[in-house]
Write a protein that holds these residues in place. Structure first.
Motif, PDB file in Angstrom:
ATOM      1  N   ILE A 167      -0.308  47.617  18.353  1.00 34.44           N
ATOM      2  CA  ILE A 167       0.316  46.168  18.303  1.00 34.44           C
ATOM      3  C   ILE A 167      -0.005  45.034  17.389  1.00 34.44           C
ATOM      4  CG2 ILE A 167       1.044  46.981  20.614  1.00 34.44           C
ATOM      5  CD1 ILE A 167      -0.554  44.076  21.543  1.00 34.44           C
ATOM      6  N   THR A 168      -0.098  44.313  16.852  1.00 32.78           N
ATOM      7  CA  THR A 168       0.004  43.334  15.753  1.00 32.78           C
ATOM      8  C   THR A 168      -0.403  41.415  16.698  1.00 32.78           C
ATOM      9  OG1 THR A 168       0.467  44.074  13.826  1.00 32.78           O
ATOM     10  CG2 THR A 168       0.047  41.986  13.601  1.00 32.78           C
ATOM     11  N   VAL A 169      -1.044  41.507  16.904  1.00 37.86           N
ATOM     12  CA  VAL A 169      -0.975  40.017  17.280  1.00 37.86           C
ATOM     13  C   VAL A 169      -1.050  38.668  16.562  1.00 37.86           C
ATOM     14  CG1 VAL A 169      -1.051  41.181  19.889  1.00 37.86           C
ATOM     15  CG2 VAL A 169      -2.775  39.355  18.722  1.00 37.86           C
ATOM     16  N   GLN A 170      -0.526  37.191  17.074  1.00 40.19           N
ATOM     17  CA  GLN A 170      -0.561  36.074  16.281  1.00 40.19           C
ATOM     18  C   GLN A 170      -1.269  35.473  17.563  1.00 40.19           C
ATOM     19  OE1 GLN A 170       2.973  34.872  13.959  1.00 40.19           O
ATOM     20  NE2 GLN A 170       1.304  34.616  12.073  1.00 40.19           N
ATOM     21  N   PHE A 171      -2.297  34.462  16.891  1.00 45.17           N
ATOM     22  CA  PHE A 171      -2.888  32.829  17.662  1.00 45.17           C
ATOM     23  C   PHE A 171      -2.118  31.895  18.066  1.00 45.17           C
ATOM     24  CE2 PHE A 171      -5.348  36.771  18.175  1.00 45.17           C
ATOM     25  CZ  PHE A 171      -6.466  36.858  19.183  1.00 45.17           C
ATOM     26  N   LYS A 172      -1.538  30.941  18.295  1.00 45.28           N
ATOM     27  CA  LYS A 172      -1.557  29.838  18.663  1.00 45.28           C
ATOM     28  C   LYS A 172      -2.615  28.423  17.903  1.00 45.28           C
ATOM     29  CE  LYS A 172      -1.198  29.233  23.637  1.00 45.28           C
ATOM     30  NZ  LYS A 172      -3.019  29.136  23.651  1.00 45.28           N
ATOM     31  N   ASP A 173      -2.178  27.688  17.008  1.00 42.44           N
ATOM     32  CA  ASP A 173      -2.431  26.813  17.382  1.00 42.44           C
ATOM     33  C   ASP A 173      -2.705  25.479  17.704  1.00 42.44           C
ATOM     34  OD1 ASP A 173      -0.134  25.176  17.345  1.00 42.44           O
ATOM     35  OD2 ASP A 173      -0.556  25.119  14.735  1.00 42.44           O
ATOM     36  N   LYS A 174      -3.113  24.866  17.975  1.00 41.83           N
ATOM     37  CA  LYS A 174      -3.830  23.618  18.947  1.00 41.83           C
ATOM     38  C   LYS A 174      -2.022  23.084  19.722  1.00 41.83           C
ATOM     39  CE  LYS A 174      -4.745  19.253  15.723  1.00 41.83           C
ATOM     40  NZ  LYS A 174      -5.441  18.717  15.687  1.00 41.83           N
ATOM     41  N   ASN A 175      -0.799  23.150  18.924  1.00 45.65           N
ATOM     42  CA  ASN A 175       0.154  22.781  18.601  1.00 45.65           C
ATOM     43  C   ASN A 175       1.458  23.476  19.475  1.00 45.65           C
ATOM     44  OD1 ASN A 175      -0.239  19.939  17.728  1.00 45.65           O
ATOM     45  ND2 ASN A 175       0.181  20.775  16.223  1.00 45.65           N
ATOM     46  N   LYS A 176       0.488  24.741  20.085  1.00 41.55           N
ATOM     47  CA  LYS A 176       1.594  26.292  20.252  1.00 41.55           C
ATOM     48  C   LYS A 176       2.408  26.910  19.240  1.00 41.55           C
ATOM     49  CE  LYS A 176       0.936  24.453  25.443  1.00 41.55           C
ATOM     50  NZ  LYS A 176       0.751  25.009  26.605  1.00 41.55           N
ATOM     51  N   ILE A 177       2.038  26.829  18.071  1.00 44.71           N
ATOM     52  CA  ILE A 177       2.552  26.938  17.580  1.00 44.71           C
ATOM     53  C   ILE A 177       2.142  28.644  16.470  1.00 44.71           C
ATOM     54  CG2 ILE A 177       3.866  27.350  14.730  1.00 44.71           C
ATOM     55  CD1 ILE A 177       4.471  24.473  15.353  1.00 44.71           C
ATOM     56  N   PHE A 178       3.134  29.705  16.987  1.00 48.56           N
ATOM     57  CA  PHE A 178       2.200  31.172  16.725  1.00 48.56           C
ATOM     58  C   PHE A 178       2.293  31.116  15.357  1.00 48.56           C
ATOM     59  CE2 PHE A 178       3.393  31.970  20.370  1.00 48.56           C
ATOM     60  CZ  PHE A 178       1.859  31.990  21.106  1.00 48.56           C
ATOM     61  N   ARG A 179       0.760  31.405  14.331  1.00 48.50           N
ATOM     62  CA  ARG A 179       0.671  30.814  12.843  1.00 48.50           C
ATOM     63  C   ARG A 179      -0.779  31.127  12.334  1.00 48.50           C
ATOM     64  NH1 ARG A 179       1.688  24.596  10.706  1.00 48.50           N
ATOM     65  NH2 ARG A 179       1.411  23.884  12.689  1.00 48.50           N
ATOM     66  N   GLY A 180      -0.370  32.152  11.036  1.00 53.18           N
ATOM     67  CA  GLY A 180      -1.226  32.412  10.713  1.00 53.18           C
ATOM     68  C   GLY A 180      -1.514  33.646  10.696  1.00 53.18           C
ATOM     69  N   LYS A 181      -3.212  34.305  10.283  1.00 50.80           N
ATOM     70  CA  LYS A 181      -3.465  35.763  10.454  1.00 50.80           C
ATOM     71  C   LYS A 181      -3.331  36.096  11.718  1.00 50.80           C
ATOM     72  CE  LYS A 181      -7.635  38.581   9.250  1.00 50.80           C
ATOM     73  NZ  LYS A 181      -8.849  38.868   9.056  1.00 50.80           N
ATOM     74  N   THR A 182      -2.796  37.622  11.370  1.00 48.54           N
ATOM     75  CA  THR A 182      -2.777  39.072  11.721  1.00 48.54           C
ATOM     76  C   THR A 182      -3.759  39.714  12.529  1.00 48.54           C
ATOM     77  OG1 THR A 182      -1.561  40.026  10.732  1.00 48.54           O
ATOM     78  CG2 THR A 182      -0.254  38.403  12.107  1.00 48.54           C
ATOM     79  N   TYR A 183      -3.657  40.201  14.028  1.00 45.26           N
ATOM     80  CA  TYR A 183      -4.843  40.941  13.856  1.00 45.26           C
ATOM     81  C   TYR A 183      -4.300  41.954  15.289  1.00 45.26           C
ATOM     82  CZ  TYR A 183      -7.836  36.758  13.570  1.00 45.26           C
ATOM     83  OH  TYR A 183      -8.048  35.775  12.838  1.00 45.26           O
ATOM     84  N   ASP A 184      -4.846  43.887  14.696  1.00 47.21           N
ATOM     85  CA  ASP A 184      -4.365  44.559  14.830  1.00 47.21           C
ATOM     86  C   ASP A 184      -5.124  44.968  15.924  1.00 47.21           C
ATOM     87  OD1 ASP A 184      -2.529  44.903  13.450  1.00 47.21           O
ATOM     88  OD2 ASP A 184      -2.972  46.405  11.957  1.00 47.21           O
TER      89      ASP A 184
END
Length: 78
Positions: A3-20
């Motif tokens: 699975i590829t996941v994405q982390f959230k920022d401090k505003n609870k918005i998922f963005r940025g780099k993804t990780y497998d």
């Protein structure tokens, strides 16, 4: 399965780099868009139990980090 996941920022918005991550073979495959917490095979939190969003499901990955288990979650959960 991976699975590829994405982390959230401090505003609870998922963005940025993804990780497998590689799913443990006993795990049910989460749906794309679901919010999960990741644990290792001994049920210890990975990344401090931070909630992540599943953005892709793959058959193979050359960049997968480690084998994980999945705990379903949501953004409303504390």
């Amino acid at each position: 399965m991976f699975i590829t996941v994405q982390f959230k920022d401090k505003n609870k918005i998922f963005r940025g780099k993804t990780y497998d991550y590689e799913l443990n073979e006993e795990e049910k495959i989460p749906e794309k868009g679901s919010i999960i917490r990741m644990v290792d095979n001994n049920y210890n939190y990975i990344c401090y139990g931070t909630r992540v969003k599943v953005v892709d499901i793959k058959e193979c990955s050359v960049t997968a980090r480690t084998q994980i288990r999945v705990i379903p979650s949501s953004l409303e959960e504390s």
